[in-house]
Motif scaffolding. Structure first.
Motif, short mmCIF file in Angstrom:
data_model
loop_
_atom_site.label_atom_id
_atom_site.label_comp_id
_atom_site.label_asym_id
_atom_site.label_seq_id
_atom_site.Cartn_x
_atom_site.Cartn_y
_atom_site.Cartn_z
N ASN A 229 0.80 -1.21 0.00
CA ASN A 229 0.00 0.00 0.00
C ASN A 229 0.84 1.27 0.00
O ASN A 229 0.38 2.32 -0.43
CB ASN A 229 -0.94 0.00 1.22
CG ASN A 229 -2.36 -0.32 0.81
OD1 ASN A 229 -2.60 -0.84 -0.27
ND2 ASN A 229 -3.31 -0.02 1.68
N CYS A 323 -8.25 -0.70 -4.71
CA CYS A 323 -7.20 -0.69 -3.69
C CYS A 323 -7.68 -0.07 -2.38
O CYS A 323 -7.36 -0.59 -1.30
CB CYS A 323 -5.98 0.06 -4.20
SG CYS A 323 -5.04 -0.86 -5.46
N GLY A 327 -9.01 -2.55 0.43
CA GLY A 327 -7.96 -2.47 1.43
C GLY A 327 -8.52 -2.21 2.82
O GLY A 327 -8.10 -2.83 3.80
N MET A 350 1.02 4.06 5.21
CA MET A 350 1.05 3.99 3.75
C MET A 350 1.20 5.37 3.11
O MET A 350 1.72 5.50 1.99
CB MET A 350 -0.24 3.34 3.23
CG MET A 350 -1.49 4.13 3.49
SD MET A 350 -3.00 3.37 2.87
CE MET A 350 -2.96 3.90 1.16
#
Length: 416
Positions: A229, A323, A327, A350
Motif C-alpha cells: 500500500n 485498492c 484495502g 502507507m
C-alpha cells in the motif's frame, strides 16, 4: 426497480451508528474540503505569510497525521471508539475556530498540526468502529458506502467553500467548526442510546502500545499489505501532483476535465465494480487494482488526445476503487478484535508513499523534462506496480494457512 438498485447495499445489516458514521463522514468531509483546500491561499493573501512558510504550515498536518495515526487507533482499542471519536470531533472544531482568530505563524503551525492529529485519531477509529458494528458479509458494502460519502463530500465541499469566499473570509472555517461540534454531540447521543458494549473495548483484552506494535509487526500478511500500500499510495499521489505539473497551467481546463472524470467514475463505477469483485479474494482485487493503477499512469504519459486521457483516468480510478475500498475491508478481516484500531492506525503509514510519490514525480519531471511524458510516467507506473509482488506474497501466505485460519483473511464470498 428501486429495490434492485439498492439490493447490494444490504440496508438491514447496517447498524444505525454505521449509517450515522457514513452520513457524518459526508458532513465532516464537506466541512473539511470547504475550508482546508483554501487554507494556503488564506494564509498567504489574508495573513500575508510568505509562500515557503505557508507550504511548511500545510505540510506539518500530513507529517503529524502519518506518524500519529497508530496511536489514535490504539487508544480506541483501550478506551472505546465513541469516546475517541467524540474527543477528536470537539478538538477539531476548536482547531477550525482557531484558524479564524490566529494571528501568528507559530499559531498556524500548531493549529494545522492539531488538525493532522485529529484526522489521525478519527480516521482509524471510525473505520474500526464500522468493522465492529458490521457483519463480515456486509463490510465491503459499508466501506463502499463510506468511500461514496468521502467522495461526495470531497466534490461538494470545495464548491461550497468557493461560493462562500473561502480564500478571503473565515466563514467556511466557522461553518466547518459547527459541523464538527454537531458530529461530536451526535456521538454523545449514540453512546447514550445504543448499547455497544459487545463491540467496545471494555470486554476486549487490554494491550499496551508497545505490545500492539510487537503484535502487528509479527503479522506477515499485514506487513506485506502495508508495504504494497505504500507503493499504491505513491501511485495515487500523481493525480494531484505529477499530472498537474505535467499538464501545466496552460492546460488547466484539461486537468479539470480529468479531475471531474475521476470523481464521476468513482460515483458511477464503485458499486458495480465492488459488487463484481466480491466473488474474488481481497488480495486478488488489490493485485488487479495495482495493475490498473499502473496502466492508468502510463496512459497519462502516452496519451495525446482528450479521449485517451479520459480512458487512462478511468483505468486509474478503477484501480483506486479496488485498492482503497477493498484495502479498508481487508484490514478489518485480518486484525484481531482487540487490535482493530491499532491495525487501522498502523495502516496510515502507507501515506509515506504519497509524500514520496509526489517528490519522485517532481524529480523525474526535472530530470527528463516535460516533453518526456512516456519515460516519466512509465517509471512512475513501474514504481506503483512494485506493490504487486507484496500483495502476491501476502496472497501466497494466506493460501498456505489452514482453512480455519484462512477464514480470517477472506470475505464470506471471497475465493482464494
Amino acid at each position: 426497480m428501486g429495490k434492485k438498485a439498492f439490493s447490494f447495499f444490504r440496508l438491514n445489516s447496517f447498524h444505525p451508528i454505521a449509517w450515522g458514521l457514513i452520513f457524518g463522514t459526508f458532513l465532516s468531509r464537506t466541512g473539511f474540503f470547504m475550508s482546508i483546500p483554501f487554507l494556503g491561499i488564506y494564509l498567504h493573501e489574508v495573513k500575508e505569510i510568505d509562500p515557503a512558510t505557508t507550504g511548511a504550515i500545510l505540510a506539518v498536518s500530513f507529517f503529524v497525521s502519518t506518524f500519529s495515526s497508530f496511536f489514535g487507533g490504539a487508544w480506541s482499542d483501550r478506551i472505546g471508539r465513541l469516546p475517541v471519536i467524540m474527543f477528536s470531533m470537539f478538538l477539531w472544531g476548536l482547531v477550525f475556530i482557531g484558524f479564524t482568530i490566529g494571528e501568528h505563524v507559530w499559531q498556524f503551525f500548531l493549529l494545522n498540526a492539531l488538525s493532522g492529529l485529529c484526522r489521525s485519531i478519527f480516521e482509524p477509529t471510525a473505520r474500526a468502529l464500522l468493522v465492529d458494528l458490521t457483519p463480515q458479509e456486509s463490510r465491503v458494502d459499508v466501506f463502499n458506502a463510506r468511500y461514496f460519502a468521502i467522495n461526495m463530500g470531497g466534490a461538494i465541499g470545495p464548491l461550497v467553500g468557493l461560493s462562500l469566499g473561502a480564500s478571503e473570509t473565515t466563514l467556511p472555517f466557522i461553518i466547518s467548526a459547527l459541523i464538527y461540534f454537531a458530529y461530536g454531540s451526535l456521538t454523545i447521543y449514540w453512546k447514550k442510546k445504543y448499547d455497544t458494549a459487545e463491540n467496545s473495548t471494555e470486554k476486549n483484552e487490554k494491550t499496551s502500545l508497545l505490545s500492539c506494535l510487537k503484535l502487528i509487526s509479527r503479522d506477515k500478511v499485514f506487513r506485506y499489505f502495508l508495504m504494497g500500500n505504500i507503493f499504491v499510495a505513491g501511485g495515487y499521489a500523481h493525480l494531484d501532483t505529477t499530472l498537474a505539473q505535467y499538464l501545466g497551467s496552460d492546460k488547466v481546463g484539461l486537468y479539470s476535465i480529468l479531475f471531474f472524470t475521476n470523481a464521476a467514475s468513482i460515483l458511477l463505477l464503485q458499486y458495480p465494480i465492488i459488487r463484481y469483485m466480491k466473488r474474488y479474494s481481497p488480495l486478488t482485487a488489490l493485485k488487479v487494482g495495482t495493475l490498473l493503477f499502473g496502466a492508468g499512469i502510463v496512459g497519462f504519459g502516452i496519451s495525446h488526445s482528450l479521449i485517451l486521457l479520459i480512458i487512462a483516468m478511468v483505468l486509474f480510478t478503477i484501480g483506486e476503487i479496488l485498492c482503497f475500498i477493498i484495502g479498508d475491508m481487508l484490514i478489518g478481516d485480518i486484525a484481531p478484535v482487540h487490535l482493530r484500531g491499532a491495525y487501522y492506525g498502523a495502516s496510515g503509514l502507507m501515506f509515506i508513499g504519497q509524500s514520496a510519490g509526489a517528490w519522485v514525480g517532481g524529480i523525474l519531471l526535472a530530470a527528463f523534462g516535460f516533453e518526456s511524458g512516456f519515460i516519466v510516467f512509465s517509471i512512475l507506473a513501474l514504481l506503483t506496480v512494485v506493490a504487486y509482488p507484496f500483495f502476491q506474497f501476502g496472497h501466497l501466505l494466506v493460501k498456505s494457512k489452514e482453512p480455519i485460519e484462512q477464514a480470517n483473511y477472506i470475505t464470506s464470498k471471497g475465493a482464494i
